[in-house]
Design an enzyme around this catalytic site. Structure first.
Site, PDB file in Angstrom:
ATOM      1  N   LYS A  53       0.576  -1.628  -0.236  1.00  0.00           N
ATOM      2  CA  LYS A  53       0.212   0.132  -0.094  1.00  0.00           C
ATOM      3  C   LYS A  53       0.728   1.074  -0.034  1.00  0.00           C
ATOM      4  O   LYS A  53       0.489   2.023  -0.473  1.00  0.00           O
ATOM      5  CB  LYS A  53      -1.067   0.201   1.907  1.00  0.00           C
ATOM      6  CG  LYS A  53      -1.349   1.445   1.246  1.00  0.00           C
ATOM      7  CD  LYS A  53      -2.050   0.970   2.730  1.00  0.00           C
ATOM      8  CE  LYS A  53      -1.589   1.213   4.050  1.00  0.00           C
ATOM      9  NZ  LYS A  53      -0.606   2.777   4.008  1.00  0.00           N
ATOM     10  N   GLN A  97      -5.532  -2.086   9.350  1.00  0.00           N
ATOM     11  CA  GLN A  97      -5.777  -3.647   9.394  1.00  0.00           C
ATOM     12  C   GLN A  97      -6.068  -4.837   9.945  1.00  0.00           C
ATOM     13  O   GLN A  97      -5.510  -4.485  11.173  1.00  0.00           O
ATOM     14  CB  GLN A  97      -3.774  -2.946   9.047  1.00  0.00           C
ATOM     15  CG  GLN A  97      -3.215  -4.403   8.666  1.00  0.00           C
ATOM     16  CD  GLN A  97      -4.189  -4.689   6.808  1.00  0.00           C
ATOM     17  OE1 GLN A  97      -3.780  -3.617   6.384  1.00  0.00           O
ATOM     18  NE2 GLN A  97      -3.801  -5.747   6.531  1.00  0.00           N
ATOM     19  N   ASP A 120     -12.077   2.339   3.545  1.00  0.00           N
ATOM     20  CA  ASP A 120     -13.085   1.205   3.469  1.00  0.00           C
ATOM     21  C   ASP A 120     -13.896   0.375   3.607  1.00  0.00           C
ATOM     22  O   ASP A 120     -13.940  -0.616   2.854  1.00  0.00           O
ATOM     23  CB  ASP A 120     -12.666   0.230   5.079  1.00  0.00           C
ATOM     24  CG  ASP A 120     -10.411  -0.588   4.687  1.00  0.00           C
ATOM     25  OD1 ASP A 120     -10.144  -0.853   3.367  1.00  0.00           O
ATOM     26  OD2 ASP A 120     -10.004  -0.384   5.572  1.00  0.00           O
TER      27      ASP A 120
END
Ligand code: NDP
Length: 298
Positions: A53, A97, A120
Site C-alpha cells: 500500500k 489493518q 475501507d
C-alpha cells in the site's frame, strides 16, 4: 475451452490514468490525498499489505503514514488516536489493518472512524448507504472485483452469481453490489458459508463464482460448470520448498479449473492489486469531498 486469466494489473493501469488526473487536480488546489494506516501486532500478511500500500501511494504521489502498535496495545489507545486522526486535515482516509489481535473490540474501533474518512467502507453508515443503493465508500475488494468484471466485459445482468464466504469485508458487500439494480449488478445472487449444505451443488449452478473463503484450493474443477467466470479472492500461504518456505494460493484450485472455466483470476496477481487500487480510489474520493467542502465554506 480456453480459459482467460483475468490479470489485475491491466485493470489497475487503466484506473490509475483516471486517478492521476484527479490527483493533479487536487494538487493544484493544495490538497495531497492522505491516508493514515493503523497496524496493530505483527501479522506477516498484514505487514506485506501495508508495504504494498505504501509503495502504491508513493507511486501516485499520495501521502500515507503508518501508525504501529504492539499486539498488547489497548483499545482506548487506538480509539484515542483515531479520534485525533478524524480531526487531522492531512489525512482524508483512515485504515485499520485487519485482522486485529484476538481480544480487541473490532467493531468499536472500526466504528470510531469518521464515516467521511472511512475509505475501507466498513462503517455501518457506509455499509447502509451501499445497501440503500446510493454508496459513498464501497469496500475495496468487492469494488475491485466489479472493476475486473467491467474491464474484461463480463456481463452480470441476469446471471447467477454464487459467492462463497459471507464476511463483512468481501462476501456481504459483494452480495449488495451484484444484487443491486446497477449497471454491474442485476445478478441473481446466492451466498454460501460453512453451514451451507451441498456446496458443490450450488457452485455448479454459478455463471459467476466468487470465492472469498480462506481455504486453499477449496473450489476444484468438479465444482464448476463449463464456461463459468471465476473470481478467486483467497490469499493463502501454503508451505513449500522455496527460499521463502511458502507460496501463495487462492481458494480455487486454478490448474484444475483451466479448460473448464471461461475465465479465472490468478493468485497472486488477480484481485489483490485491485484492493490497493480501490483504496487509493476511495482516498482520492475522500480528498475531493474534503476539497469541495473546504471550497464551499471558504
Ligand atoms: P473470513 O474468514 O472473514 O470469512 C471467510 C468466509 O468463508 C466465512 O463466511 C466462512 O463461513 C466461509 N467459509 C470458510 N470455510 C468455508 C467452507 N469450507 N465452505 C464454505 N464457506 C466457508 O475471510 P475474508 O472474507 O476476510 O477473506 C477470505 C479470503 O480472502 C482470505 O484468504 C483472505 O486472505 C482473502 N482476502 C483477499 C483480499 C484480496 O485483496 N485479494 C482482500 C480480503 C481478503 P462462516 O461465516 O460460516 O464462518
Amino acid at each position: 475451452m480456453e480459459t482467460q486469466l483475468l490479470k489485475g494489473r491491466e485493470v489497475v493501469s487503466q484506473i490509475n490514468v483516471e486517478l492521476r488526473t484527479k490527483i493533479s487536480l487536487l494538487k493544484k488546489k493544495g490538497v495531497v490525498p492522505g491516508l493514515a494506516a493503523i497496524l496493530i501486532g505483527s501479522d506477516p500478511a498484514s505487514k506485506v499489505y501495508i508495504n504494498s500500500k505504501e509503495n502504491a501511494f508513493k507511486k501516485l504521489n499520495c501521502y500515507t503514514q503508518t501508525f504501529l502498535f504492539n499486539e498488547d496495545a489497548d483499545d482506548d489507545e487506538i480509539i484515542s488516536l483515531i479520534k485525533k486522526l478524524n480531526k487531522n486535515d492531512k489525512f482524508h482516509g483512515i485504515l485499520i489493518q485487519l485482522p486485529l489481535p484476538g481480544k480487541m473490540a473490532v467493531k468499536k474501533i472500526l466504528h470510531t472512524v469518521e464515516p467521511s474518512k472511512d475509505v475501507d467502507g466498513f462503517h455501518p453508515y457506509n455499509l447502509g448507504l451501499l445497501l440503500d443503493g446510493d454508496p459513498n465508500f464501497i469496500p475495496c475488494t468487492p469494488n475491485g472485483i466489479i472493476e475486473i468484471l467491467k474491464f474484461y466485459k463480463i456481463d452480470t445482468l441476469g446471471k447467477h452469481a454464487v459467492i462463497v464466504g459471507r464476511s463483512n469485508i468481501v462476501g456481504k458487500p459483494m452480495f449488495a453490489l451484484l444484487s443491486q439494480n446497477f449497471k454491474m449488478g442485476n445478478s441473481t445472487v446466492t451466498i454460501c458459508h460453512t453451514k451451507t449444505k451441498n456446496l458443490k451443488e450450488i457452485t455448479l449452478k454459478a455463471d459467476i463464482l466468487i470465492a472469498a473463503v480462506g481455504v486453499p484450493n477449496l473450489i476444484n474443477g468438479s465444482m464448476v460448470k463449463k464456461g463459468v467466470d471465476i473470481i478467486d479472492v483467497g490469499i493463502n500461504r501454503v508451505s513449500d520448498n522455496s527460499i521463502k518456505k511458502y507460496k501463495l494460493v487462492g481458494d480455487v484450485f486454478t490448474e484444475d479449473v483451466i479448460g473448464i472455466a471461461n475465465s479465472v483470476t490468478p493468485v497472486p496477481g488477480g484481485v489483490g492489486p485491485l484492493t490497493i487500487c480501490m483504496l487509493i480510489h476511495n482516498t482520492v474520493k475522500a480528498a475531493l469531498n474534503f476539497s469541495s467542502t473546504r471550497g464551499s465554506t471558504g
